[in-house]
Design a protein around this motif. Structure first.
Motif, PDB file in Angstrom:
ATOM      1  N   THR A 186       0.831  -1.214   0.000  1.00 55.34           N
ATOM      2  CA  THR A 186       0.000   0.000   0.000  1.00 55.34           C
ATOM      3  C   THR A 186       0.863   1.261   0.000  1.00 55.34           C
ATOM      4  O   THR A 186       0.364   2.358  -0.224  1.00 55.34           O
ATOM      5  N   LEU A 187       2.139   1.096   0.267  1.00 51.41           N
ATOM      6  CA  LEU A 187       3.144   2.166   0.239  1.00 51.41           C
ATOM      7  C   LEU A 187       4.358   1.600  -0.478  1.00 51.41           C
ATOM      8  O   LEU A 187       4.835   0.517  -0.127  1.00 51.41           O
ATOM      9  N   ILE A 188       4.853   2.296  -1.509  1.00 49.41           N
ATOM     10  CA  ILE A 188       5.978   1.780  -2.295  1.00 49.41           C
ATOM     11  C   ILE A 188       7.142   2.759  -2.206  1.00 49.41           C
ATOM     12  O   ILE A 188       6.982   3.964  -2.427  1.00 49.41           O
ATOM     13  N   ALA A 189       8.305   2.230  -1.861  1.00 43.44           N
ATOM     14  CA  ALA A 189       9.518   3.032  -1.696  1.00 43.44           C
ATOM     15  C   ALA A 189      10.323   3.050  -2.984  1.00 43.44           C
ATOM     16  O   ALA A 189      10.528   2.007  -3.611  1.00 43.44           O
ATOM     17  N   VAL A 190      10.804   4.248  -3.351  1.00 46.87           N
ATOM     18  CA  VAL A 190      11.657   4.408  -4.530  1.00 46.87           C
ATOM     19  C   VAL A 190      12.872   5.260  -4.152  1.00 46.87           C
ATOM     20  O   VAL A 190      12.917   6.459  -4.433  1.00 46.87           O
ATOM     21  N   PRO A 191      13.871   4.669  -3.490  1.00 50.12           N
ATOM     22  CA  PRO A 191      15.126   5.396  -3.280  1.00 50.12           C
ATOM     23  C   PRO A 191      15.838   5.543  -4.621  1.00 50.12           C
ATOM     24  O   PRO A 191      15.812   4.617  -5.435  1.00 50.12           O
ATOM     25  N   ALA A 192      16.473   6.691  -4.864  1.00 54.44           N
ATOM     26  CA  ALA A 192      16.978   6.936  -6.209  1.00 54.44           C
ATOM     27  C   ALA A 192      18.208   7.835  -6.200  1.00 54.44           C
ATOM     28  O   ALA A 192      18.495   8.544  -5.236  1.00 54.44           O
ATOM     29  N   ALA A 193      18.925   7.771  -7.343  1.00 54.10           N
ATOM     30  CA  ALA A 193      20.017   8.694  -7.651  1.00 54.10           C
ATOM     31  C   ALA A 193      19.872   9.049  -9.124  1.00 54.10           C
ATOM     32  O   ALA A 193      20.676   8.658  -9.961  1.00 54.10           O
ATOM     33  N   PHE A 194      18.810   9.790  -9.453  1.00 52.62           N
ATOM     34  CA  PHE A 194      18.458  10.116 -10.831  1.00 52.62           C
ATOM     35  C   PHE A 194      19.391  11.186 -11.378  1.00 52.62           C
ATOM     36  O   PHE A 194      19.710  12.158 -10.690  1.00 52.62           O
ATOM     37  N   THR A 195      19.795  11.038 -12.640  1.00 43.85           N
ATOM     38  CA  THR A 195      20.566  12.095 -13.277  1.00 43.85           C
ATOM     39  C   THR A 195      19.675  13.324 -13.481  1.00 43.85           C
ATOM     40  O   THR A 195      18.447  13.230 -13.479  1.00 43.85           O
ATOM     41  N   VAL A 196      20.298  14.463 -13.693  1.00 45.86           N
ATOM     42  CA  VAL A 196      19.524  15.698 -13.858  1.00 45.86           C
ATOM     43  C   VAL A 196      18.678  15.682 -15.132  1.00 45.86           C
ATOM     44  O   VAL A 196      17.472  15.982 -15.079  1.00 45.86           O
ATOM     45  N   PRO A 197      19.228  15.326 -16.307  1.00 41.50           N
ATOM     46  CA  PRO A 197      18.382  15.358 -17.513  1.00 41.50           C
ATOM     47  C   PRO A 197      17.191  14.408 -17.436  1.00 41.50           C
ATOM     48  O   PRO A 197      16.072  14.782 -17.801  1.00 41.50           O
ATOM     49  N   THR A 198      17.419  13.172 -16.956  1.00 39.98           N
ATOM     50  CA  THR A 198      16.294  12.242 -16.868  1.00 39.98           C
ATOM     51  C   THR A 198      15.340  12.648 -15.745  1.00 39.98           C
ATOM     52  O   THR A 198      14.127  12.419 -15.839  1.00 39.98           O
ATOM     53  N   GLY A 199      15.868  13.253 -14.700  1.00 46.51           N
ATOM     54  CA  GLY A 199      15.003  13.740 -13.634  1.00 46.51           C
ATOM     55  C   GLY A 199      14.067  14.828 -14.121  1.00 46.51           C
ATOM     56  O   GLY A 199      12.858  14.812 -13.839  1.00 46.51           O
ATOM     57  N   GLN A 200      14.615  15.780 -14.851  1.00 38.08           N
ATOM     58  CA  GLN A 200      13.791  16.863 -15.369  1.00 38.08           C
ATOM     59  C   GLN A 200      12.707  16.347 -16.314  1.00 38.08           C
ATOM     60  O   GLN A 200      11.589  16.865 -16.339  1.00 38.08           O
ATOM     61  N   ALA A 201      13.027  15.299 -17.062  1.00 34.77           N
ATOM     62  CA  ALA A 201      12.091  14.792 -18.062  1.00 34.77           C
ATOM     63  C   ALA A 201      11.087  13.786 -17.501  1.00 34.77           C
ATOM     64  O   ALA A 201       9.912  13.790 -17.888  1.00 34.77           O
ATOM     65  N   HIS A 202      11.527  12.926 -16.579  1.00 30.69           N
ATOM     66  CA  HIS A 202      10.730  11.736 -16.264  1.00 30.69           C
ATOM     67  C   HIS A 202      10.400  11.520 -14.797  1.00 30.69           C
ATOM     68  O   HIS A 202       9.522  10.703 -14.490  1.00 30.69           O
ATOM     69  N   TRP A 203      11.096  12.171 -13.878  1.00 31.94           N
ATOM     70  CA  TRP A 203      10.966  11.868 -12.449  1.00 31.94           C
ATOM     71  C   TRP A 203       9.518  11.943 -11.960  1.00 31.94           C
ATOM     72  O   TRP A 203       8.964  10.973 -11.441  1.00 31.94           O
ATOM     73  N   HIS A 204       8.896  13.079 -12.136  1.00 30.26           N
ATOM     74  CA  HIS A 204       7.560  13.284 -11.592  1.00 30.26           C
ATOM     75  C   HIS A 204       6.521  12.398 -12.288  1.00 30.26           C
ATOM     76  O   HIS A 204       5.680  11.780 -11.630  1.00 30.26           O
ATOM     77  N   VAL A 205       6.596  12.315 -13.602  1.00 20.32           N
ATOM     78  CA  VAL A 205       5.559  11.584 -14.329  1.00 20.32           C
ATOM     79  C   VAL A 205       5.637  10.091 -14.051  1.00 20.32           C
ATOM     80  O   VAL A 205       4.603   9.413 -13.907  1.00 20.32           O
ATOM     81  N   LEU A 206       6.836   9.530 -13.944  1.00 21.63           N
ATOM     82  CA  LEU A 206       6.951   8.098 -13.670  1.00 21.63           C
ATOM     83  C   LEU A 206       6.447   7.755 -12.270  1.00 21.63           C
ATOM     84  O   LEU A 206       5.732   6.766 -12.074  1.00 21.63           O
ATOM     85  N   LEU A 207       6.820   8.558 -11.290  1.00 18.77           N
ATOM     86  CA  LEU A 207       6.392   8.275  -9.921  1.00 18.77           C
ATOM     87  C   LEU A 207       4.879   8.432  -9.776  1.00 18.77           C
ATOM     88  O   LEU A 207       4.226   7.632  -9.091  1.00 18.77           O
ATOM     89  N   ARG A 208       4.314   9.447 -10.402  1.00 14.11           N
ATOM     90  CA  ARG A 208       2.858   9.608 -10.359  1.00 14.11           C
ATOM     91  C   ARG A 208       2.167   8.436 -11.052  1.00 14.11           C
ATOM     92  O   ARG A 208       1.142   7.934 -10.571  1.00 14.11           O
TER      93      ARG A 208
END
Length: 275
Positions: A171-193
């Motif tokens: 019911t709660l999912i953990a995603v610890p991460a070390a995302f690069t800046v370009p992929t973070g800007q493009a994909h971080w929010h949309v993938l987690l949502r």
């Protein structure tokens, strides 16, 4: 309950990284957090295999993990080490996540399943599998009134894992991460949502942020998404910090009742080419 995402800027010295973690966990505890998640590569953020070999320690009797267990007991809090490298017999490493209970005992471990192997035009081939061995088991553990699903960084691009976690009770999912800046800007929010929406689960993502000793830059922006896909809190920067949020198990039941995608899912045959 209250949950905390710990944002860090880990370097190459495990002792220094642990020293940086201690006040952040204390802050989370002071704000009433029951559970705290740290980022991927919390205790050492290496650039290459040589740096890994110098600092990675065997899992059994791991001194720094023992200290994290002591911190969990001291604060009476679930502490989830997002990941650290663990040497394996074949010369590679596991990227391992470790959950401690409020009594300081280990409650669960997870080895990152999905590894980034890619041939990118204009760049050298990247083979994470040359250094790390992927895990082969999805993991869910009890954390107070929630069931916690484990994942690590690149895993978030593979919905099948999250579907399996939710069907396994998460019911709660953990995603610890070390995302690069370009992929973070493009994909971080949309993938987690997306992972929250399709599973009707809370998602907590604790990130590395800023420019690290190894020369890499990571995106930061640790956040929590509710089961309806709304970002309910975010550290909107790449500096170390603590994000504490209240979550409610009833919101999971409500989201899954409104959109019963898990219950409505069906098996099907793979597509064939039709002429």
């Amino acid at each position: 309950m209250k949950i905390a995402a710990i944002q860090m800027r880990s370097g190459l010295d495990p002792d220094a990284n642990l020293a940086a973690l201690k006040p952040l966990l204390a802050e989370a505890a002071e704000q009433g957090a029951t559970y705290a998640l740290t980022p991927e590569v919390t205790l050492i953020f290496p650039e290459n295999r040589d740096q890994l070999r110098l600092a990675a320690a065997p899992f059994e009797g791991h001194r720094h993990l023992a200290e994290v267990g002591d911190l969990a007991r001291q604060h009476g809090m679930f502490v989830h080490v997002g990941s650290l490298p663990i040497p394996l017999e074949d010369g590679r490493f596991a990227n391992r996540s470790v959950l401690f209970g409020p009594d300081g005992q280990q409650l669960g471990t997870y080895d990152k399943i999905h590894l980034f192997d890619a041939d990118i035009a204009g760049l050298d081939a990247y083979r994470e599998s040359a250094t790390y061995k992927g895990g082969d088991e999805a993991v869910v553990a009890a954390v107070a009134d929630f069931r916690l699903g484990f994942s690590i960084c690149y895993d978030m691009r593979f919905p099948r894992l999250y579907n399996a976690l939710a069907n396994g009770g998460a019911t709660l999912i953990a995603v610890p991460a070390a995302f690069t800046v370009p992929t973070g800007q493009a994909h971080w929010h949309v993938l987690l949502r997306a992972r929250a929406i399709e599973t009707g689960s809370y998602v907590i993502a604790a990130a590395q942020g800023g420019v690290h000793q190894n020369g890499r830059a990571t995106y930061g922006h640790s956040l929590v998404v509710d089961p309806w896909g709304r970002i309910i809190a975010e550290l909107n920067h790449d500096e170390p910090g603590v994000l504490v949020v209240d979550i409610d198990a009833a919101a999971v039941a409500e989201a899954r009742q409104r959109i019963p995608a898990l219950a409505n899912a069906r098996d099907f045959a793979p597509p064939g080419l039709q002429s």
